[in-house]
Scaffold this active site. Structure first.
Site, PDB file in Angstrom:
ATOM      1  N   ASP A 492       0.594  -1.998  -3.532  1.00  0.00           N
ATOM      2  CA  ASP A 492      -0.597  -2.852  -3.458  1.00  0.00           C
ATOM      3  C   ASP A 492      -1.578  -2.608  -4.594  1.00  0.00           C
ATOM      4  O   ASP A 492      -2.443  -3.437  -4.868  1.00  0.00           O
ATOM      5  CB  ASP A 492      -1.367  -2.549  -2.165  1.00  0.00           C
ATOM      6  CG  ASP A 492      -0.650  -3.052  -0.940  1.00  0.00           C
ATOM      7  OD1 ASP A 492      -0.069  -4.138  -1.003  1.00  0.00           O
ATOM      8  OD2 ASP A 492      -0.687  -2.345   0.088  1.00  0.00           O
TER       9      ASP A 492
HETATM   10  C1  BGC Z   1      -4.341   1.474  -0.537  1.00  0.00           C
HETATM   11  C2  BGC Z   1      -2.997   0.959  -0.180  1.00  0.00           C
HETATM   12  C3  BGC Z   1      -3.136  -0.035   0.911  1.00  0.00           C
HETATM   13  C4  BGC Z   1      -4.132  -1.121   0.562  1.00  0.00           C
HETATM   14  C5  BGC Z   1      -4.359  -2.034   1.715  1.00  0.00           C
HETATM   15  C6  BGC Z   1      -5.252   0.330  -0.894  1.00  0.00           C
HETATM   16  O1  BGC Z   1      -6.509   0.814  -1.181  1.00  0.00           O
HETATM   17  O2  BGC Z   1      -4.232   2.388  -1.604  1.00  0.00           O
HETATM   18  O3  BGC Z   1      -2.149   2.023   0.203  1.00  0.00           O
HETATM   19  O4  BGC Z   1      -1.908  -0.644   1.163  1.00  0.00           O
HETATM   20  O5  BGC Z   1      -5.352  -0.554   0.179  1.00  0.00           O
HETATM   21  O6  BGC Z   1      -5.130  -3.106   1.360  1.00  0.00           O
HETATM   22  C1  NOJ Z   2       0.201   0.584   2.535  1.00  0.00           C
HETATM   23  C2  NOJ Z   2       0.522  -0.827   2.876  1.00  0.00           C
HETATM   24  O1  NOJ Z   2       0.416  -1.014   4.275  1.00  0.00           O
HETATM   25  C3  NOJ Z   2       1.904  -1.182   2.402  1.00  0.00           C
HETATM   26  O2  NOJ Z   2       2.164  -2.529   2.667  1.00  0.00           O
HETATM   27  C4  NOJ Z   2       2.025  -0.899   0.940  1.00  0.00           C
HETATM   28  O3  NOJ Z   2       3.330  -1.211   0.560  1.00  0.00           O
HETATM   29  C5  NOJ Z   2       1.702   0.540   0.628  1.00  0.00           C
HETATM   30  N1  NOJ Z   2       0.404   0.839   1.124  1.00  0.00           N
HETATM   31  C6  NOJ Z   2       1.764   0.860  -0.853  1.00  0.00           C
HETATM   32  O4  NOJ Z   2       0.711   0.305  -1.566  1.00  0.00           O
END
Ligand code: BGC
Ligand code: NOJ
Length: 817
Positions: A492
């Site tokens: 993400d």
């Molecule tokens: C986090 C991710 C997460 C995302 C959700 C980010 O700040 O690092 O792990 O999936 O937020 O929106």
């Molecule tokens: C958490 C999110 O829920 C997941 O969808 C994503 O793939 C990982 N973070 C990595 O960014």
């Protein structure tokens, strides 16, 4: 190592984790509820409850990120009425009071917390019975003294005014709306009841009350906290009725206990909804309608009902976990596969990413990508719920094959809260559906009509949704022929289209985020995997023409990866908005990323020409640490607008070179695909929470479940876990160990036994239900399985011929070495 503290131990017989000192490094939590009524509960009774939606139907109040951590819970106070001494058997919220024999037992959907002080022992069992919208606290108080004792018991919860976000921000309104009603000793929380007229909470006690309280300030006293409530200190409730401010629920019960005597007191906290056309409760009525809930309350205040409800809950879990159990030479593997990993998969499925110690219950909806992956971990246990979930997810898909990144559990509608254009999203639907079909063989599912974006009239067979998922990628290829990344892919935080279109003014917007030309090698690998799965599905349907097309598309993409996504010793990660390569030896930081090494190999890229094995060696050399495999190296040392959020994290945390546990099982699986069982299992054990229990003081999170992240080697806190419970880590580790290392793998044609074990294992035993039959499996030897003995009959290869539903089949899998 010997100097590290332990906080408890596993009781495998009971399927419990037993915490024997309350001051765990972080609150170690568990979940109550299995269907619609849920709660989280920590080892010191902290947590909250909600009905279906942790944001909109929050029953009790909890304060995240408070000091001390974990304030707000299901509290019980015991008071020695002879001396005035009082304490909470759960240690919090009275941590100054010393306790004897504190013990918290977290079991499957229940928690027991107990301790003693000055010869008075109290233990509370918390659980939410199956099929009800309530929770039970069964408190047992024992007088272990040689003389009789007079004690008071107080319950305490703080009501949330339903919408948890509004509750924690909109004080100008909320300080005036709180309303309760106390009738026949039951406390009803009816804030907003008159306006919306459909839901309320109740809190009841099995014993005659000495008194009650419903106004927080009356109960605690002005400027006091939960550590020394004025009412408990004085030993007398005030029978307060909340008008506005902070409604609470507290019962006061007096008990006279003979030496050795145990008394049971039951509290029931529940949620009720009345029909909209409620005849008993005309609009404007000041009272809640108790007609329907009174009998429910009375039933659950009875000891026999509670006993039976608890037994039913345990039987429910016996049934669920009976679907797969293994006996291997490694106890940590058995414990995780047979109990805790399976449990976490189901909890994660129920909660998605909504409510945990790290997810506030108000932040996120159900993830399109997340939910598809979550079901990989429990489809063998509850295939019908996986089916239902897939239909919900698919109904949010857009007509062009694209996805809303999230949807709301109550409305089941896609939302754009955090934007869309995560270009990997649609492909996960293919993987989710493939897993369901492999498990069940339910081909008719593909013909199920499902709308696009929930638009009535837009229904098309589920199979058409899968076609469009694949098309979505093919319609969006970039300059190198690799898939456009859009806003981000699985990672993400890899926001490569975040560019400045006004010189000197860098900024990020949703529009430019999804409009750019940045490409993802990870999505390419995922595409190859998904295209092959869809080819397999087409073949099952007899659509041979389509099968050929999908296999050719996979082949072509694999070629593009080899051409533009190979860096000499590993797979590259991406190309950014400017066409610069990411995850390459050319970069100064972020030279190698874990995700494409895992996903390209899962897609089969490089298996034949040795690239896969080379990439995995690079992972071992550059990314592996004793605590797991980090996401990339070298970590980014500072923010870079062209990379986005990933570079905003301090080195070693989260996506910036943390051990992002979700990705590690991809490498485990990839290692089995190149035949390296030793490495696969070694990586598995590095993350296995039970195997890490001995270093709980370093790991800090719960030792019975996986966390999303463990701080990487660049972090000062290397080895410290965070974000436990709700993570794709649960499902993928389950898949890696059960389907690839132990190799019990559902396939379109049936159940395959294809283990890739660590050297030195003599084999293992397993019991697996599959499409209605039960297979008792013995694997003999460590090499690849060459043939099976199915009820004594020799079968070449590793695919078990399907047995009739109800059959019990004995399978011996014979390996070469
Ligand atoms: C986090 C991710 C997460 C995302 C959700 C980010 O700040 O690092 O792990 O999936 O937020 O929106
Ligand atoms: C958490 C999110 O829920 C997941 O969808 C994503 O793939 C990982 N973070 C990595 O960014």
């Amino acid at each position: 190592m010997e100097d590290l503290l332990r906080y408890g131990y596993f009781d495998d017989e009971q399927r419990e984790y037993v915490i024997d000192r309350p001051d765990t490094p972080l609150p170690w939590i568990n979940y109550l509820g299995t269907d619609a009524y849920f709660g989280i509960v920590s080892n010191t009774a902290g947590g909250y409850s909600f009905y279906r939606d942790a944001k909109l139907r929050r029953l009790t109040r909890y304060r995240y990120n408070n000091a001390p951590l974990d304030v707000g819970g299901r509290y019980v106070y015991v008071r020695d009425d002879a001396t005035g001494d009082y304490w909470s058997p759960s240690w919090q919220p009275t941590p100054e009071r010393e306790l004897d024999g504190y013990e918290c037992r977290h079991g499957l959907s229940y928690t027991k917390i107990g301790s003693a002080r000055n010869g008075i022992r109290a233990e509370t069992l918390y659980f939410a019975p199956l099929g009800e919208t309530l929770e039970v606290w069964r408190v047992r108080v024992t007088n272990e003294r040689t003389e009789s004792a007079e004690v008071s018991l107080f319950s305490a919860i703080e009501f949330c005014l339903w919408d948890a976000q509004d509750d924690s921000t909109n004080f100008q309104r909320n300080y005036s709306i709180g309303q309760v009603e106390v009738v026949d000793e039951v406390i009803y929380h009816k804030t907003e009841y008159r306006e919306r007229r459909d839901h309320f909470a109740y809190f009841a006690c099995s014993e005659p009350l000495a008194g009650f309280d419903t106004q927080r300030e009356s109960f605690l006293g002005a400027y006091r906290g939960w550590d020394r409530p004025a009412v408990v200190e004085a030993g007398a409730a005030k029978d307060s009725i909340a008008h506005g401010w902070q409604p609470v629920g507290s019962h006061h019960v007096r008990l006279a206990l003979e030496p050795g005597e145990t008394r049971e007191v039951i509290f029931v906290l529940g949620y009720a909804e009345n029909p909209k056309d409620d005849k008993f409760d005309p609009p404007g009525s000041q009272t809640v309608n108790k007609t329907r809930v009174r009998p429910v309350i009375e039933r659950w205040l009875r000891s026999e009902t509670v006993e039976k409800g608890y037994a039913d809950l345990r039987a429910y879990w016996d049934g669920l976990l009976g679907g797969l159990s293994v006996t291997t030479p490694d106890g940590d593997t058995d414990r995780m596969v047979n109990i805790w990993n399976a449990y976490q998969c189901l909890v994660t499925f129920n909660m998605s990413r909504s409510a945990s110690g790290y997810e506030s219950g108000i932040g996120r909806g159900m993830g399109f990508r997340d939910s598809n992956q979550d079901l990989l971990g429990f489809v063998h246990i509850l295939p019908e719920r996986a089916r239902e979930r897939i239909l919900d997810i698919a109904a949010t898909q857009k007509a062009d094959g694209g996805a809303y990144h999230q949807y709301q559990p109550l409305t089941k509608r896609g939302n754009n809260d955090i934007g869309d254009g995560f270009n990997d999203d649609p492909l996960w639907l293919i993987l989710g559906v493939a897993a369901y079909l492999k498990e069940t063989g339910d081909l008719a599912f593909l013909d199920e009509p499902v709308p696009f974006d929930n638009e009535p009239g837009s229904e098309a067979p589920l199979y058409e949704h899968l076609r469009r998922s694949l098309r979505y990628t093919l319609d969006r290829l970039g300059p190198h022929g690799l898939p456009l990344i859009g806003r981000a892919d699985w990672n993400d935080c890899l926001n490569l289209n975040c560019f400045s279109d006004t010189p000197g003014e860098p900024f990020q917007t949703t529009e430019n985020a999804s409009g750019g030309v940045a490409e993802s090698v990870f999505i390419a690998g995922l595409f190859v995997l998904a295209a092959k799965e869809l080819a397999g599905i087409a073949a099952l349907r007899g659509q041979d023409g389509e099968e050929v097309v999908y296999r050719a598309a996979a082949e072509k993409m694999a070629g593009t990866v080899t051409e533009h996504g190979w860096d000499g010793a590993w797979f590259r990660r991406a190309y950014d908005f400017y066409g610069n390569v990411i995850g390459s030896g050319e970069n100064d930081e972020g030279q190698i990323f874990i995700e494409p090494q895992g996903m390209c190999v899962l897609g089969g890229v490089g298996l034949e020409d040795g690239l896969a094995a080379r990439a995995l060696d690079s992972v071992a050399e550059r990314l592996a640490t004793p605590h797991g495999i980090v996401l990339q190296q070298p970590a980014y040392s500072g923010y870079r607008i062209e990379l986005g959020e990933i570079s905003s994290y301090p080195p070693g945390y989260k996506e910036n070179a943390g051990i992002f546990c979700h990705t590690n099982p991809w490498i485990m699986i990839a290692e089995t695909m190149v035949g390296n069982g030793d490495r696969a299992f070694d990586y598995y054990r590095r993350l296995n929470p039970s195997a890490r229990e001995a270093i709980s003081e370093v790991h800090r999170c719960e030792p019975y479940i996986y966390a999303q992240m463990i701080a990487g080697k660049d972090a000062p806190t290397h080895g410290e876990a965070k974000n436990s419970w709700l993570t794709g880590t649960a499902a993928w580790n389950f898949v890696a160990i059960t389907q690839w290392i132990l190799g019990i793998r559902p396939d379109f044609g049936g159940l395959r036994i294809d283990p890739v074990l660590p050297g030195g294992w003599p084999g293992f035993e397993a019991v697996r239900s599959f499409r209605g039959a039960t297979y008792e499996i013995s694997v003999r030897g460590t090499g690849r399985v060459t043939h099976l003995l199915v009820d004594g009959e020799r079968v070449e290869g590793n695919l078990i011929p399907p047995a009739a539903p109800g059959a019990v089949v004995r399978v011996e899998a014979i390996a070469t070495a």
